[in-house]
Enzyme design. Structure first.
Site, PDB file in Angstrom:
ATOM      1  CG  HIS A 251      -5.599   2.560   4.401  1.00 41.18           C
ATOM      2  ND1 HIS A 251      -6.564   2.750   3.437  1.00 41.18           N
ATOM      3  CD2 HIS A 251      -6.297   2.281   5.555  1.00 41.18           C
ATOM      4  CE1 HIS A 251      -7.775   2.578   3.976  1.00 41.18           C
ATOM      5  NE2 HIS A 251      -7.639   2.308   5.262  1.00 41.18           N
TER       6      HIS A 251
ATOM      7  CB  ILE B 195       3.906   4.664  -8.594  1.00 36.71           C
ATOM      8  CG1 ILE B 195       5.120   4.071  -9.324  1.00 36.71           C
ATOM      9  CG2 ILE B 195       3.570   6.060  -9.085  1.00 36.71           C
ATOM     10  CD1 ILE B 195       6.416   4.826  -9.156  1.00 36.71           C
ATOM     11  CG  MET B 196       3.296   6.715  -2.571  1.00 32.26           C
ATOM     12  SD  MET B 196       2.497   5.339  -1.681  1.00 32.26           S
ATOM     13  CE  MET B 196       3.863   4.266  -1.369  1.00 32.26           C
TER      14      MET B 196
ATOM     15  CG  PHE C 215      -0.652   4.777  -9.886  1.00 35.83           C
ATOM     16  CD1 PHE C 215      -1.307   4.684 -11.106  1.00 35.83           C
ATOM     17  CD2 PHE C 215      -0.117   5.997  -9.501  1.00 35.83           C
ATOM     18  CE1 PHE C 215      -1.406   5.781 -11.929  1.00 35.83           C
ATOM     19  CE2 PHE C 215      -0.215   7.109 -10.330  1.00 35.83           C
ATOM     20  CZ  PHE C 215      -0.856   6.997 -11.547  1.00 35.83           C
TER      21      PHE C 215
ATOM     22  CG  HIS D   6      -7.996  -0.361  -4.688  1.00 37.05           C
ATOM     23  ND1 HIS D   6      -8.873  -1.303  -4.231  1.00 37.05           N
ATOM     24  CD2 HIS D   6      -8.138   0.725  -3.886  1.00 37.05           C
ATOM     25  CE1 HIS D   6      -9.522  -0.807  -3.191  1.00 37.05           C
ATOM     26  NE2 HIS D   6      -9.104   0.413  -2.958  1.00 37.05           N
TER      27      HIS D   6
ATOM     28  NE  ARG E 171     -12.685   4.882  -4.146  1.00 38.15           N
ATOM     29  CZ  ARG E 171     -11.876   4.499  -3.177  1.00 38.15           C
ATOM     30  NH1 ARG E 171     -12.208   4.735  -1.919  1.00 38.15           N
ATOM     31  NH2 ARG E 171     -10.742   3.883  -3.417  1.00 38.15           N
TER      32      ARG E 171
ATOM     33  CG  ASP F 186      -5.476   8.158  -1.318  1.00 37.96           C
ATOM     34  OD1 ASP F 186      -6.293   8.962  -0.849  1.00 37.96           O
ATOM     35  OD2 ASP F 186      -5.205   7.064  -0.783  1.00 37.96           O
TER      36      ASP F 186
ATOM     37  NE  ARG G  65     -13.511   5.495   4.366  1.00 39.43           N
ATOM     38  CZ  ARG G  65     -12.676   4.781   3.626  1.00 39.43           C
ATOM     39  NH1 ARG G  65     -11.985   3.826   4.184  1.00 39.43           N
ATOM     40  NH2 ARG G  65     -12.563   5.000   2.321  1.00 39.43           N
TER      41      ARG G  65
HETATM   42  N1  ACO Z   1       3.456   0.992  -7.724  1.00 40.00           N
HETATM   43  C1  ACO Z   1       4.208   0.030  -8.293  1.00 40.00           C
HETATM   44  N2  ACO Z   1       3.873  -1.272  -8.317  1.00 40.00           N
HETATM   45  C2  ACO Z   1       2.715  -1.594  -7.731  1.00 40.00           C
HETATM   46  C3  ACO Z   1       1.885  -0.661  -7.137  1.00 40.00           C
HETATM   47  C4  ACO Z   1       2.285   0.686  -7.154  1.00 40.00           C
HETATM   48  N3  ACO Z   1       1.548   1.642  -6.595  1.00 40.00           N
HETATM   49  N4  ACO Z   1       0.786  -1.266  -6.639  1.00 40.00           N
HETATM   50  C5  ACO Z   1       0.921  -2.558  -6.916  1.00 40.00           C
HETATM   51  N5  ACO Z   1       2.087  -2.760  -7.575  1.00 40.00           N
HETATM   52  C6  ACO Z   1       2.594  -4.018  -8.077  1.00 40.00           C
HETATM   53  C7  ACO Z   1       3.269  -4.815  -6.962  1.00 40.00           C
HETATM   54  O1  ACO Z   1       4.631  -4.505  -6.870  1.00 40.00           O
HETATM   55  C8  ACO Z   1       3.005  -6.217  -7.430  1.00 40.00           C
HETATM   56  O2  ACO Z   1       3.876  -6.478  -8.503  1.00 40.00           O
HETATM   57  P1  ACO Z   1       4.587  -7.883  -8.613  1.00 40.00           P
HETATM   58  O3  ACO Z   1       3.474  -8.882  -8.764  1.00 40.00           O
HETATM   59  O4  ACO Z   1       5.461  -7.724  -9.811  1.00 40.00           O
HETATM   60  O5  ACO Z   1       5.345  -8.066  -7.336  1.00 40.00           O
HETATM   61  C9  ACO Z   1       1.613  -6.154  -8.018  1.00 40.00           C
HETATM   62  O6  ACO Z   1       1.482  -4.814  -8.474  1.00 40.00           O
HETATM   63  C10 ACO Z   1       0.525  -6.474  -7.015  1.00 40.00           C
HETATM   64  O7  ACO Z   1       0.617  -5.539  -5.959  1.00 40.00           O
HETATM   65  P2  ACO Z   1       0.358  -5.845  -4.447  1.00 40.00           P
HETATM   66  O8  ACO Z   1       1.202  -4.932  -3.613  1.00 40.00           O
HETATM   67  O9  ACO Z   1       0.450  -7.317  -4.185  1.00 40.00           O
HETATM   68  O10 ACO Z   1      -1.150  -5.405  -4.292  1.00 40.00           O
HETATM   69  P3  ACO Z   1      -1.926  -5.330  -2.949  1.00 40.00           P
HETATM   70  O11 ACO Z   1      -3.322  -5.650  -3.267  1.00 40.00           O
HETATM   71  O12 ACO Z   1      -1.258  -6.147  -1.906  1.00 40.00           O
HETATM   72  O13 ACO Z   1      -1.758  -3.809  -2.515  1.00 40.00           O
HETATM   73  C11 ACO Z   1      -1.997  -1.479  -2.588  1.00 40.00           C
HETATM   74  C12 ACO Z   1      -2.661  -2.825  -2.872  1.00 40.00           C
HETATM   75  C13 ACO Z   1      -1.474  -1.457  -1.140  1.00 40.00           C
HETATM   76  C14 ACO Z   1      -3.032  -0.370  -2.760  1.00 40.00           C
HETATM   77  C15 ACO Z   1      -0.821  -1.289  -3.563  1.00 40.00           C
HETATM   78  O14 ACO Z   1      -1.329  -1.210  -4.875  1.00 40.00           O
HETATM   79  C16 ACO Z   1       0.020  -0.081  -3.249  1.00 40.00           C
HETATM   80  O15 ACO Z   1       0.938  -0.156  -2.443  1.00 40.00           O
HETATM   81  N6  ACO Z   1      -0.300   1.119  -3.848  1.00 40.00           N
HETATM   82  C17 ACO Z   1       0.384   2.343  -3.537  1.00 40.00           C
HETATM   83  C18 ACO Z   1      -0.187   2.951  -2.244  1.00 40.00           C
HETATM   84  C19 ACO Z   1      -1.560   3.524  -2.444  1.00 40.00           C
HETATM   85  O16 ACO Z   1      -1.826   4.227  -3.415  1.00 40.00           O
HETATM   86  N7  ACO Z   1      -2.461   3.266  -1.468  1.00 40.00           N
HETATM   87  C20 ACO Z   1      -3.825   3.816  -1.491  1.00 40.00           C
HETATM   88  C21 ACO Z   1      -4.842   2.723  -1.587  1.00 40.00           C
HETATM   89  S1  ACO Z   1      -6.470   3.395  -1.822  1.00 40.00           S
HETATM   90  C22 ACO Z   1      -6.922   4.032  -0.352  1.00 40.00           C
HETATM   91  O17 ACO Z   1      -6.466   3.701   0.699  1.00 40.00           O
HETATM   92  C23 ACO Z   1      -7.933   5.136  -0.403  1.00 40.00           C
END
Ligand code: ACO
Length: 367
Positions: free
Chosen positions: A217, A251-252, A254, A256, A265, A307, A332
């Site tokens: 998050h 990958i941080m 990326f 959503h 945004r 982010d 926020r």
């Molecule tokens: N890097 C690599 N793979 C990813 C990423 C990522 N950042 N995000 C999603 N994926 C992949 C998952 O591994 C999954 O792949 P799979 O189907 O082969 O297993 C698929 O994409 C779906 O991802 P989920 O994790 O199920 O997506 P979810 O909706 O549960 O999570 C989240 C969303 C938490 C934002 C996720 O994309 C993530 O962890 N991102 C990185 C952390 C991040 O940037 N957080 C900020 C969010 S925005 C905010 O808070 C302002």
């Protein structure tokens, strides 16, 4: 066990009704109280958006003046907060220091005020807490708040001792507006769950701060900058991302839960990241970011979220990485508070069910 009704991570589950913001992932649209974020970042200050989120309408001149007066005269915090920061380990993460500070601050504030007034107090005082906490952890004295400054100018003053009203303050204002609100995200939901027990607004905010801290998050802005630093050079970027994906690393900055075709945004802040790279003559983070973004799109069809560009924008503003997530809190707080107030206007305790996969019933022999 019938798992057909179970949605891991509550994906797609409608958990409430809200008038605070509208997230339309298909149209890539985000509205705060009906206003498009593009219009808000172009025409408004964070203080105006704070008023909008809390009260539902943009303020006219006299209303804004009165709001500003209340906020600017309320930035000071009880000295016990500075004592707390001195007592806490300097190595504790600023989000943990902030969580402790808000819990302590709440005990000094009047209990019988309206939630709107409590929200105003937190919007006024959180920048003082975040900046004083950081300065004290770095062996510096806190800065006394200046009531003549707006939210952005005051933030730089409280952090560095010098206010800013220049281009950097404008970019900061934009990021604050974009961080202010986003529907039923994890921290907002945590706040709503907490107050749905009829606990108080401050407790809801403490829950929200703890929830925002996580790297999935709000913590992603710090993690994204650390990742860019680890990549280090444009030449290394593509291979670094490929290796990380092979190792199933996230990958941080990326992906959503809501946006699957990009985060509006992030697109707005990306424009500033490019401009800042040109203005500062430091294009390193921009160049690495472009390669990481292209690789993520090609390999995973994933777009950057807010982010990702914020990380390098704050870095070029020379803001310390450990305060990126606390900075997120500074705006926020208005979205959280609006949701807390909305939850309490039509409250029912939030208490979902679960499926049991433990042991079957067994008998207990006399012991
Ligand atoms: N890097 C690599 N793979 C990813 C990423 C990522 N950042 N995000 C999603 N994926 C992949 C998952 O591994 C999954 O792949 P799979 O189907 O082969 O297993 C698929 O994409 C779906 O991802 P989920 O994790 O199920 O997506 P979810 O909706 O549960 O999570 C989240 C969303 C938490 C934002 C996720 O994309 C993530 O962890 N991102 C990185 C952390 C991040 O940037 N957080 C900020 C969010 S925005 C905010 O808070 C302002």
């Amino acid at each position: 066990m019938d798992t057909s009704s179970y949605k891991p991570g509550l994906e797609g589950v409608i958990a409430g009704i809200s008038a605070v913001s509208m997230v339309d992932a298909e149209k890539n649209e985000l509205l705060y109280r009906g206003y498009d974020i593009h219009d808000l970042v172009e025409h408004c200050t964070m203080d105006e958006v704070a008023y909008l989120l809390l009260y539902g309408e943009l303020p006219d001149e006299a209303t804004l003046e009165a709001f500003n007066q209340r906020i600017r005269m309320d930035r000071e915090v009880p000295p016990a907060l500075y004592d707390l920061f001195r007592a806490l380990p300097n190595t504790a993460h600023p989000m943990d220091r902030l969580k402790a500070a808000v819990a302590l601050l709440a005990t000094f504030l009047p209990e019988d005020e309206t939630n709107l007034r409590k929200a105003e107090r937190l919007y006024a005082k959180l920048p003082t807490l975040v900046c004083a906490s950081w300065r004290i952890s770095q062996g510096q004295e806190p800065v006394v708040p200046d009531p003549n400054l707006d939210h952005s100018a005051s933030f730089f003053h409280l952090l560095t001792g010098t206010p800013r009203t220049d281009y950097l303050a404008h970019v900061f204002n934009v990021t604050q507006i974009l961080y202010a609100e986003h529907g039923f995200n994890a921290s907002t939901f945590a706040a709503r769950v907490t107050v749905s027990t009829l606990s108080d607004l401050y407790s809801g905010v403490v829950s929200a701060i703890g929830t925002l801290k996580g790297p999935l998050h709000g913590g992603a802005n710090e993690a994204a900058m650390e990742m860019l630093q680890e990549i280090g050079s444009p030449e290394n970027a593509q291979e670094w991302v490929r290796d990380a994906l092979v190792q199933k690393k996230k990958i941080m900055g990326f992906g959503h839960r809501e946006y699957k075709h990009g985060d509006e945004r992030a697109k707005i802040v990306k424009g500033y990241a490019k401009e800042l790279a040109e203005r500062t003559g430091n294009a390193l983070w921009w160049e690495i970011s472009e390669i990481v973004e292209a690789e993520m799109l090609a390999a995973k069809k994933l777009h950057p979220n807010l982010d990702f560009p914020v990380a390098s924008v704050y870095y070029l503003m020379e803001l310390p990485i450990p305060v990126y997530t606390p900075i997120f809190v500074l705006s926020r707080i208005t979205g959280w508070s609006a949701h807390i107030i909305e939850q309490l206007e039509n409250n029912r305790i939030i208490r979902p069910g679960h499926l049991y996969n433990g042991l079957e019933k067994r008998s207990l022999a006399p012991r």
